[in-house]
Write a protein that holds these residues in place. Structure first.
Motif, PDB file in Angstrom:
ATOM      1  N   GLN A  22       0.824  -1.203   0.000  1.00 29.22           N
ATOM      2  CA  GLN A  22       0.000   0.000   0.000  1.00 29.22           C
ATOM      3  C   GLN A  22       0.858   1.252   0.000  1.00 29.22           C
ATOM      4  O   GLN A  22       1.973   1.250   0.511  1.00 29.22           O
ATOM      5  CB  GLN A  22      -0.923  -0.002   1.220  1.00 29.22           C
ATOM      6  N   GLU A  23       0.310   2.330  -0.566  1.00 35.31           N
ATOM      7  CA  GLU A  23       1.043   3.583  -0.635  1.00 35.31           C
ATOM      8  C   GLU A  23       0.272   4.663   0.124  1.00 35.31           C
ATOM      9  O   GLU A  23      -0.937   4.800  -0.020  1.00 35.31           O
ATOM     10  CB  GLU A  23       1.255   3.990  -2.087  1.00 35.31           C
ATOM     11  N   TYR A  24       1.009   5.401   0.937  1.00 38.53           N
ATOM     12  CA  TYR A  24       0.455   6.477   1.751  1.00 38.53           C
ATOM     13  C   TYR A  24       1.265   7.737   1.499  1.00 38.53           C
ATOM     14  O   TYR A  24       2.327   7.690   0.889  1.00 38.53           O
ATOM     15  CB  TYR A  24       0.533   6.118   3.239  1.00 38.53           C
ATOM     16  N   CYS A  25       0.775   8.861   2.023  1.00 35.50           N
ATOM     17  CA  CYS A  25       1.541  10.093   1.913  1.00 35.50           C
ATOM     18  C   CYS A  25       1.205  10.994   3.091  1.00 35.50           C
ATOM     19  O   CYS A  25       0.193  10.811   3.772  1.00 35.50           O
ATOM     20  CB  CYS A  25       1.263  10.805   0.588  1.00 35.50           C
ATOM     21  N   VAL A  26       2.115  11.957   3.317  1.00 34.95           N
ATOM     22  CA  VAL A  26       1.895  12.997   4.320  1.00 34.95           C
ATOM     23  C   VAL A  26       2.280  14.327   3.687  1.00 34.95           C
ATOM     24  O   VAL A  26       3.074  14.372   2.742  1.00 34.95           O
ATOM     25  CB  VAL A  26       2.721  12.765   5.614  1.00 34.95           C
ATOM     26  N   ASP A  27       1.730  15.398   4.206  1.00 33.58           N
ATOM     27  CA  ASP A  27       2.084  16.737   3.750  1.00 33.58           C
ATOM     28  C   ASP A  27       3.569  16.938   4.020  1.00 33.58           C
ATOM     29  O   ASP A  27       4.039  16.725   5.147  1.00 33.58           O
ATOM     30  CB  ASP A  27       1.246  17.770   4.509  1.00 33.58           C
ATOM     31  N   ILE A  28       4.313  17.306   3.011  1.00 32.07           N
ATOM     32  CA  ILE A  28       5.764  17.434   3.153  1.00 32.07           C
ATOM     33  C   ILE A  28       6.134  18.514   4.170  1.00 32.07           C
ATOM     34  O   ILE A  28       7.220  18.470   4.755  1.00 32.07           O
ATOM     35  CB  ILE A  28       6.440  17.675   1.788  1.00 32.07           C
ATOM     36  N   MET A  29       5.237  19.450   4.441  1.00 34.56           N
ATOM     37  CA  MET A  29       5.516  20.504   5.417  1.00 34.56           C
ATOM     38  C   MET A  29       5.598  19.955   6.843  1.00 34.56           C
ATOM     39  O   MET A  29       6.157  20.601   7.729  1.00 34.56           O
ATOM     40  CB  MET A  29       4.459  21.614   5.336  1.00 34.56           C
ATOM     41  N   SER A  30       5.054  18.761   7.083  1.00 36.93           N
ATOM     42  CA  SER A  30       5.132  18.157   8.413  1.00 36.93           C
ATOM     43  C   SER A  30       6.368  17.263   8.562  1.00 36.93           C
ATOM     44  O   SER A  30       6.656  16.802   9.662  1.00 36.93           O
ATOM     45  CB  SER A  30       3.862  17.361   8.708  1.00 36.93           C
ATOM     46  N   VAL A  31       7.095  17.027   7.469  1.00 31.99           N
ATOM     47  CA  VAL A  31       8.272  16.156   7.507  1.00 31.99           C
ATOM     48  C   VAL A  31       9.495  16.972   7.907  1.00 31.99           C
ATOM     49  O   VAL A  31       9.796  17.995   7.306  1.00 31.99           O
ATOM     50  CB  VAL A  31       8.503  15.477   6.136  1.00 31.99           C
ATOM     51  N   ARG A  32      10.200  16.512   8.927  1.00 35.93           N
ATOM     52  CA  ARG A  32      11.418  17.178   9.394  1.00 35.93           C
ATOM     53  C   ARG A  32      12.657  16.548   8.767  1.00 35.93           C
ATOM     54  O   ARG A  32      13.613  17.234   8.461  1.00 35.93           O
ATOM     55  CB  ARG A  32      11.529  17.127  10.917  1.00 35.93           C
ATOM     56  N   GLU A  33      12.668  15.230   8.635  1.00 37.89           N
ATOM     57  CA  GLU A  33      13.781  14.542   7.983  1.00 37.89           C
ATOM     58  C   GLU A  33      13.408  13.094   7.716  1.00 37.89           C
ATOM     59  O   GLU A  33      12.423  12.583   8.247  1.00 37.89           O
ATOM     60  CB  GLU A  33      15.071  14.626   8.810  1.00 37.89           C
ATOM     61  N   ILE A  34      14.222  12.461   6.882  1.00 35.85           N
ATOM     62  CA  ILE A  34      14.071  11.039   6.584  1.00 35.85           C
ATOM     63  C   ILE A  34      15.376  10.379   6.994  1.00 35.85           C
ATOM     64  O   ILE A  34      16.443  10.780   6.538  1.00 35.85           O
ATOM     65  CB  ILE A  34      13.790  10.809   5.087  1.00 35.85           C
ATOM     66  N   ARG A  35      15.287   9.405   7.884  1.00 33.35           N
ATOM     67  CA  ARG A  35      16.469   8.730   8.417  1.00 33.35           C
ATOM     68  C   ARG A  35      16.478   7.263   8.008  1.00 33.35           C
ATOM     69  O   ARG A  35      15.431   6.662   7.844  1.00 33.35           O
ATOM     70  CB  ARG A  35      16.464   8.740   9.957  1.00 33.35           C
ATOM     71  N   SER A 101       8.765   6.503  -1.419  1.00 32.26           N
ATOM     72  CA  SER A 101       8.649   6.211  -2.850  1.00 32.26           C
ATOM     73  C   SER A 101       8.716   7.444  -3.741  1.00 32.26           C
ATOM     74  O   SER A 101       9.175   7.350  -4.876  1.00 32.26           O
ATOM     75  CB  SER A 101       7.372   5.425  -3.135  1.00 32.26           C
ATOM     76  N   ASP A 102       8.268   8.616  -3.258  1.00 32.23           N
ATOM     77  CA  ASP A 102       8.178   9.741  -4.177  1.00 32.23           C
ATOM     78  C   ASP A 102       7.869  11.032  -3.431  1.00 32.23           C
ATOM     79  O   ASP A 102       7.379  11.008  -2.304  1.00 32.23           O
ATOM     80  CB  ASP A 102       7.024   9.482  -5.163  1.00 32.23           C
ATOM     81  N   ILE A 103       8.157  12.154  -4.077  1.00 36.46           N
ATOM     82  CA  ILE A 103       7.645  13.455  -3.642  1.00 36.46           C
ATOM     83  C   ILE A 103       6.677  13.888  -4.726  1.00 36.46           C
ATOM     84  O   ILE A 103       7.038  13.934  -5.906  1.00 36.46           O
ATOM     85  CB  ILE A 103       8.772  14.484  -3.454  1.00 36.46           C
ATOM     86  N   LEU A 104       5.439  14.129  -4.333  1.00 33.75           N
ATOM     87  CA  LEU A 104       4.370  14.419  -5.288  1.00 33.75           C
ATOM     88  C   LEU A 104       3.906  15.858  -5.143  1.00 33.75           C
ATOM     89  O   LEU A 104       3.823  16.387  -4.035  1.00 33.75           O
ATOM     90  CB  LEU A 104       3.176  13.492  -5.040  1.00 33.75           C
ATOM     91  N   SER A 105       3.575  16.468  -6.259  1.00 37.41           N
ATOM     92  CA  SER A 105       2.941  17.765  -6.262  1.00 37.41           C
ATOM     93  C   SER A 105       1.530  17.541  -6.797  1.00 37.41           C
ATOM     94  O   SER A 105       1.349  17.153  -7.948  1.00 37.41           O
ATOM     95  CB  SER A 105       3.724  18.720  -7.162  1.00 37.41           C
ATOM     96  N   VAL A 106       0.543  17.731  -5.928  1.00 39.36           N
ATOM     97  CA  VAL A 106      -0.838  17.380  -6.254  1.00 39.36           C
ATOM     98  C   VAL A 106      -1.727  18.614  -6.122  1.00 39.36           C
ATOM     99  O   VAL A 106      -1.607  19.368  -5.155  1.00 39.36           O
ATOM    100  CB  VAL A 106      -1.343  16.265  -5.301  1.00 39.36           C
ATOM    101  N   ALA A 107      -2.601  18.801  -7.075  1.00 42.10           N
ATOM    102  CA  ALA A 107      -3.572  19.893  -6.982  1.00 42.10           C
ATOM    103  C   ALA A 107      -4.527  19.599  -5.819  1.00 42.10           C
ATOM    104  O   ALA A 107      -4.989  18.468  -5.653  1.00 42.10           O
ATOM    105  CB  ALA A 107      -4.344  20.014  -8.285  1.00 42.10           C
ATOM    106  N   ARG A 108      -4.786  20.617  -5.019  1.00 42.64           N
ATOM    107  CA  ARG A 108      -5.704  20.420  -3.882  1.00 42.64           C
ATOM    108  C   ARG A 108      -7.062  19.886  -4.339  1.00 42.64           C
ATOM    109  O   ARG A 108      -7.699  19.120  -3.639  1.00 42.64           O
ATOM    110  CB  ARG A 108      -5.878  21.718  -3.113  1.00 42.64           C
TER     111      ARG A 108
END
Length: 155
Positions: A22-35, A101-108
């Protein structure tokens, strides 16, 4: 407002990641880092979805097995997995996932509300769904996923 500024205001950037198939996403503004994966130190009496804590540059950070939190089998944790450090409402935690998996730019406008399938509104952790390249991606509502101070921290 220029046309580019208007378009930017109508788009949201999302960090997409996998949990099993399954694939999920979060608003990139809430991401501080990827470790990369690092073993968490378990704490007694913590909920089953809390793997434990890690030391992040002097800050003790809870690590949530996101698969368990969402009702899936646990992630065993190895060098292929990653921890996404997120912050929402002043609370910071690490989300253990299979892979980014990706950074997406999605229209609201392309974010659709999920169908109302739960009786308990507070347990619904999916805020929206979007279709990207024929992949249905679920957007997490982080404030319902992260542990709350009163009921999910170790006693």
């Amino acid at each position: 407002m220029t046309e580019n500024t208007q378009n930017a205001a109508q788009e949201i950037e999302l960090l997409a990641f996998r949990l099993g198939e399954q694939e999920y996403c979060v608003d990139i503004m809430s991401v501080r880092e990827i470790r990369g994966w690092s073993r968490a130190t378990p704490l007694p009496f913590s909920p089953g979805h809390v793997k434990g804590v890690i030391n992040l540059r002097g800050t003790v950070l809870p690590v949530i097995d996101l698969a368990v939190r969402l009702g899936m089998p646990p992630i065993e944790g190895d060098e292929r997995n990653v921890i996404i450090v997120v912050s929402v409402n002043g609370q910071t935690a690490g989300l253990l996932v299979d892979a980014v998996s990706d950074i997406l730019s999605v229209a609201r406008a392309d974010l659709q509300p999920p169908p109302d399938l739960t009786a308990d509104k507070e347990s619904n952790c999916i805020s929206a769904l979007t279709l990207v390249d024929n992949r249905l991606i679920r957007m997490l509502q982080l404030d319902t996923v992260l542990p709350t101070q009163q009921n999910d921290t170790a006693a």
